[in-house]
Motif scaffolding. Structure first.
Motif, PDB file in Angstrom:
ATOM      1  N   LEU A 299       2.929 -11.826   0.207  1.00 25.00           N
ATOM      2  CA  LEU A 299       2.873 -11.073   1.579  1.00 25.00           C
ATOM      3  C   LEU A 299       3.583  -9.715   1.663  1.00 25.00           C
ATOM      4  O   LEU A 299       2.765  -8.841   2.359  1.00 25.00           O
ATOM      5  CB  LEU A 299       3.560 -11.930   2.915  1.00 25.00           C
ATOM      6  N   ALA A 300       4.339  -9.250   0.855  1.00 19.42           N
ATOM      7  CA  ALA A 300       4.827  -7.893   0.742  1.00 19.42           C
ATOM      8  C   ALA A 300       3.800  -6.965   0.263  1.00 19.42           C
ATOM      9  O   ALA A 300       3.850  -5.953   0.564  1.00 19.42           O
ATOM     10  CB  ALA A 300       6.196  -8.025   0.323  1.00 19.42           C
ATOM     11  N   ILE A 301       3.109  -7.441  -0.788  1.00 19.95           N
ATOM     12  CA  ILE A 301       2.050  -6.648  -1.477  1.00 19.95           C
ATOM     13  C   ILE A 301       0.914  -6.191  -0.300  1.00 19.95           C
ATOM     14  O   ILE A 301       0.337  -5.339  -0.422  1.00 19.95           O
ATOM     15  CB  ILE A 301       1.597  -7.641  -2.825  1.00 19.95           C
ATOM     16  N   ALA A 302       0.540  -7.286   0.324  1.00 16.58           N
ATOM     17  CA  ALA A 302      -0.374  -6.828   1.474  1.00 16.58           C
ATOM     18  C   ALA A 302       0.313  -5.940   2.485  1.00 16.58           C
ATOM     19  O   ALA A 302      -0.530  -4.959   2.748  1.00 16.58           O
ATOM     20  CB  ALA A 302      -0.380  -8.134   2.203  1.00 16.58           C
ATOM     21  N   ALA A 303       1.482  -5.915   2.558  1.00 21.64           N
ATOM     22  CA  ALA A 303       1.961  -4.998   3.508  1.00 21.64           C
ATOM     23  C   ALA A 303       2.085  -3.533   2.863  1.00 21.64           C
ATOM     24  O   ALA A 303       1.710  -2.329   3.545  1.00 21.64           O
ATOM     25  CB  ALA A 303       3.364  -5.355   3.864  1.00 21.64           C
ATOM     26  N   CYS A 326       3.479  -8.732   9.533  1.00 26.53           N
ATOM     27  CA  CYS A 326       3.938  -9.330   8.254  1.00 26.53           C
ATOM     28  C   CYS A 326       5.353  -9.694   8.107  1.00 26.53           C
ATOM     29  O   CYS A 326       6.015 -10.788   7.578  1.00 26.53           O
ATOM     30  CB  CYS A 326       3.976  -8.077   7.096  1.00 26.53           C
ATOM     31  N   LEU A 327       6.121  -9.095   9.159  1.00 32.89           N
ATOM     32  CA  LEU A 327       7.637 -10.008   9.576  1.00 32.89           C
ATOM     33  C   LEU A 327       7.674 -11.098   9.838  1.00 32.89           C
ATOM     34  O   LEU A 327       8.263 -12.144   9.644  1.00 32.89           O
ATOM     35  CB  LEU A 327       8.527  -8.866  10.214  1.00 32.89           C
ATOM     36  N   ARG A 328       6.652 -11.373  10.675  1.00 32.01           N
ATOM     37  CA  ARG A 328       6.673 -12.735  11.035  1.00 32.01           C
ATOM     38  C   ARG A 328       6.071 -13.983  10.138  1.00 32.01           C
ATOM     39  O   ARG A 328       6.672 -15.097  10.006  1.00 32.01           O
ATOM     40  CB  ARG A 328       5.599 -12.968  12.125  1.00 32.01           C
ATOM     41  N   MET A 381       9.492  -8.483   3.309  1.00 32.94           N
ATOM     42  CA  MET A 381       8.570  -7.737   4.100  1.00 32.94           C
ATOM     43  C   MET A 381       8.659  -6.347   4.464  1.00 32.94           C
ATOM     44  O   MET A 381       8.116  -5.517   4.172  1.00 32.94           O
ATOM     45  CB  MET A 381       8.405  -8.638   5.449  1.00 32.94           C
ATOM     46  N   LEU A 382       9.982  -5.905   4.754  1.00 34.34           N
ATOM     47  CA  LEU A 382      10.615  -4.679   5.111  1.00 34.34           C
ATOM     48  C   LEU A 382      10.398  -4.062   3.950  1.00 34.34           C
ATOM     49  O   LEU A 382      10.191  -2.786   3.686  1.00 34.34           O
ATOM     50  CB  LEU A 382      11.905  -4.651   5.636  1.00 34.34           C
ATOM     51  N   ILE A 387       8.081   0.435   0.780  1.00 28.71           N
ATOM     52  CA  ILE A 387       7.297   0.891  -0.542  1.00 28.71           C
ATOM     53  C   ILE A 387       6.163   1.274  -0.239  1.00 28.71           C
ATOM     54  O   ILE A 387       5.609   2.352  -0.954  1.00 28.71           O
ATOM     55  CB  ILE A 387       7.616  -0.289  -1.633  1.00 28.71           C
ATOM     56  N   GLY A 388       5.469   0.615   0.493  1.00 26.07           N
ATOM     57  CA  GLY A 388       3.756   0.943   0.855  1.00 26.07           C
ATOM     58  C   GLY A 388       3.987   2.808   1.212  1.00 26.07           C
ATOM     59  O   GLY A 388       2.764   3.348   1.192  1.00 26.07           O
ATOM     60  N   ALA A 389       5.062   2.802   2.093  1.00 22.78           N
ATOM     61  CA  ALA A 389       4.926   4.118   2.962  1.00 22.78           C
ATOM     62  C   ALA A 389       5.564   5.151   1.854  1.00 22.78           C
ATOM     63  O   ALA A 389       5.444   6.462   2.150  1.00 22.78           O
ATOM     64  CB  ALA A 389       6.117   4.108   3.821  1.00 22.78           C
ATOM     65  N   GLY A 390       5.881   4.806   0.440  1.00 23.12           N
ATOM     66  CA  GLY A 390       6.526   5.807  -0.460  1.00 23.12           C
ATOM     67  C   GLY A 390       7.990   6.215  -0.306  1.00 23.12           C
ATOM     68  O   GLY A 390       8.240   7.133  -0.589  1.00 23.12           O
ATOM     69  N   ASP A 391       8.604   5.284   0.842  1.00 25.29           N
ATOM     70  CA  ASP A 391       9.788   5.897   0.953  1.00 25.29           C
ATOM     71  C   ASP A 391      10.986   5.177  -0.202  1.00 25.29           C
ATOM     72  O   ASP A 391      12.182   4.752   0.381  1.00 25.29           O
ATOM     73  CB  ASP A 391      10.229   4.937   2.357  1.00 25.29           C
ATOM     74  N   GLY A 392      10.831   5.721  -0.996  1.00 23.68           N
ATOM     75  CA  GLY A 392      11.514   5.350  -2.431  1.00 23.68           C
ATOM     76  C   GLY A 392      12.942   5.760  -2.414  1.00 23.68           C
ATOM     77  O   GLY A 392      13.834   5.199  -2.746  1.00 23.68           O
ATOM     78  N   ARG A 393      13.031   7.178  -1.838  1.00 23.04           N
ATOM     79  CA  ARG A 393      14.415   7.579  -1.988  1.00 23.04           C
ATOM     80  C   ARG A 393      15.349   7.007  -1.132  1.00 23.04           C
ATOM     81  O   ARG A 393      16.545   6.568  -1.377  1.00 23.04           O
ATOM     82  CB  ARG A 393      14.293   9.234  -1.528  1.00 23.04           C
TER      83      ARG A 393
END
Length: 459
Positions: A299-303, A326-328, A381-382, A387-393
Motif C-alpha cells: 500500500l505504501a508503494i501505491a502511495a 492510504c492511511l485508512r 503509509m506515512l 518518500i513519494g514526495a522525495g522528502d528524504g532529508r
C-alpha cells in the motif's frame, strides 16, 4: 512545470483528472495488489529457508536467524535504489517526461550493480568477523557464516531487483515485478530442496538457493526495463552524472534506512544475548513480521507512485486525497493482520520447529507483534507518502531521532529480560510498540504540514 520551492505555496487543482472515493481506492489497489505479491515473495524466501533449515536443528535455525537478518540488512540499506527511482520516475512521468523517468531508472540500475558487487565481496570476506561481532554462540556461528558466504554472490542481483522494480513502479507497473518475484519464489523452493537435502549442503545450500533465485530475478527485471527504454529511444549506457545524481538523491534515504536497519540489528543482538531459544523464536516472529511489513508496504508503494505523480503534475488536492485513503487502508490492514497473528500463533510456531520452548516463545512473540501492527500500518503509509514526495532529508533526521529513542529500550531488555517467552515478549513490545510509535509521531507531525509538498518534475 514549476519545480521551485515556492511551488509549495501555489497548489494546483485538476478536477478533470482527480480521483476520489472508490475510484481512488480502485487505483490504489490496482497498484498495491500486484506490489503485494512481489513484496510477499521476498519474506517468503526467508520463510521457506526457515521451514527447511528449522528441521535440521535449533543451532541451524538460530544460525539462519542471525545470518538472514544480516543479509537483509546488507540489502535493506540500499532500498533507496527502489524508493528514489520510484519517486524520480513518477515525478517526471507526472510532468510529461516519460523518457527522463526511464533514464533516471537506468542510472539507478547501474548504481545498484556497482554497489552490489562491492557489497558481495565485503560480505563474503568479512562474514566470520561480522558473526563473531554479533556474539553468536559457538554452536551457531559456523551455520551463520556458511549462509552468509553462500548467499553473498546473489547480492548484485538483489540490488538490481530494487532499482529495476523502482523504475517500473514509477511507471505505475507493479505487475511485472509481481510475475518475476513469483517465479523467483517458486524456483527458490526447488533450489533449496535440491541444495539443502539433495546435495546435503545444509544451511549453506539455503543461502546458495537464494543467491541463484535472486540473480535470475534481477536479470529478468533488467531486461524488461531495457526493452522499454529502447522502445522510446533512451540510451542504455551508464551516465556518470546521472549515476551521481541518483546517489545524491538516495543518500538521505540511505541514512533513514540505515537507522531502521540499526534498530533491527540491535533487536537481533538482544535476542542473541538472551540465548538460543529466544534467538530461534525471534526468527519465527521476525519472519512473520517481515511478511506483514511487506504486505503493508504494498500500500505504501501505491502511495509513493501516486504521490510522486500528483506532485509532478502539481495537484496538491489529489495528493491529500491519496494520503487520507492510504492511511485508512494501512491502519485497517495492520489491524486485520495483527488479529491473525495473535490468534494463529499457536498453530504457526510448530511449522518452524519441534522444540517446545521455541514454540511457546514464538507464539507469545507473535501475539505481542500482532498487537503492534495497526501502528505499523499507519507508519508505513506515512513513510510511503513522504518518500513519494522525495522528502528524504526529513526522514533521515526522523530516523536518527527514533533510533535514539529505541536503543536504550533495547539495551534494557537485553540487560533485564529473561530467556524464552517473557524475554521475547518484552523485546517485541520495545520494537513493535515503542519504536513504531516514535516513528508514527515523527512522520505524523511532518505530514500535517505542507513543507514536503514541493511541486514539479524535480524536488
Amino acid at each position: 512545470m514549476d519545480d521551485t520551492p515556492g511551488a509549495r505555496t501555489n497548489p494546483r487543482h485538476h478536477p478533470e483528472t482527480e480521483l476520489t472515493g472508490r475510484a481512488l481506492d480502485r487505483q490504489i489497489l490496482a497498484l498495491a495488489i500486484p506490489a503485494l505479491g512481489a513484496l510477499v515473495a521476498e519474506p517468503l524466501f526467508v520463510l521457506v529457508d526457515s521451514v527447511m533449515v528449522g528441521h535440521l536443528g535449533t543451532a541451524e535455525l538460530a544460525g539462519l536467524s542471525l545470518s538472514s537478518t544480516l543479509l537483509t540488512t546488507a540489502v535493506g540499506v540500499f532500498i533507496f535504489l527502489a524508493y528514489a527511482t520510484t519517486a524520480a520516475t513518477a515525478r517526471r512521468v507526472g510532468a510529461g517526461d516519460r523518457a527522463g523517468g526511464v533514464a533516471a531508472g537506468i542510472d539507478g540500475m547501474w548504481l545498484g550493480l556497482v554497489l552490489g558487487l562491492v557489497t558481495a565481496a565485503a560480505t563474503f570476506a568479512a562474514a566470520p568477523w561480522i558473526v563473531d561481532a554479533m556474539g553468536a554462540p559457538a554452536s551457531v556461528a559456523p551455520h551463520a557464516v556458511a549462509y552468509l558466504r553462500a548467499s553473498a554472490p546473489g547480492l548484485p542481483g538483489m540490488l538490481l531487483v530494487l532499482a529495476a522494480t523502482g523504475t517500473l513502479r514509477g511507471l505505475l507497473d507493479t505487475r511485472t515485478p509481481f510475475v518475476v518475484a513469483t517465479a523467483g519464489a517458486i524456483s527458490n523452493v526447488g533450489l533449496n530442496a535440491l541444495f539443502i537435502y539433495g546435495l546435503g549442503l545444509g544451511v549453506a545450500g539455503s543461502g546458495l538457493g537464494t543467491a541463484v533465485a535472486q540473480t535470475g530475478m534481477g536479470l529478468a527485471l533488467v531486461l524488461v526495463v531495457l526493452r522499454g527504454a529502447r522502445g522510446i529511444g533512451v540510451s542504455l549506457r551508464p551516465h556518470p552524472a546521472g549515476i551521481w545524481s541518483s546517489a545524491l538523491a538516495g543518500a538521505p534515504l540511505f541514512v533513514r534506512t540505515l537507522t531502521l536497519r540499526l534498530a533491527i540489528l540491535a533487536t537481533i543482538a538482544v535476542a542473541t544475548s538472551l540465548g538460543a531459544v529466544t534467538l530461534a523464536a525471534h526468527q519465527v516472529v521476525n519472519a512473520m513480521w517481515g511478511l506483514a511489513a511487506f504486505a503493508l508496504d504494498a500500500l505504501a508503494i501505491a502511495a509513493q507512485a501516486l504521490v510522486g505523480r500528483g506532485l509532478g503534475a502539481g495537484d496538491v488536492t489529489q495528493v491529500r486525497s491519496i494520503m487520507g485513503r492510504c492511511l485508512r487502508w494501512g491502519t485497517g490492514a495492520g489491524a486485520v493482520i495483527g488479529v491473525v497473528f495473535a490468534a494463529a500463533g499457536w498453530w504457526l510456531a510448530p511449522l518452524f520447529t519441534s522444540d517446545d520452548g521455541v514454540r511457546l516463545a514464538a507464539a507469545v512473540g507473535l501475539a505481542v507483534a500482532g498487537a503492534c501492527l495497526p501502528i505499523a500500518g499507519w507508519v508505513y503509509m506515512l513513510d510511503g507518502v513522504l518518500i513519494g514526495a522525495g522528502d528524504g532529508r526529513y526522514l533521515a533526521w526522523a530516523g536518527v531521532a527514533t533510533l535514539v529513542v529505541y536503543l536504550p529500550l533495547a539495551w534494557a531488555v537485553g540487560a533485564f529480560a529473561p530467556d524464552g517467552a517473557a524475554g521475547l515478549a518484552w523485546l517485541w513490545a520495545a520494537f513493535g510498540g515503542a519504536f513504531m510509535l516514535a516513528r508514527a509521531v515523527t512522520t505524523g507531525l511532518r505530514a500535517r504540514g505542507t513543507a514536503w509538498m514541493v511541486l514539479g518534475a524535480r524536488r
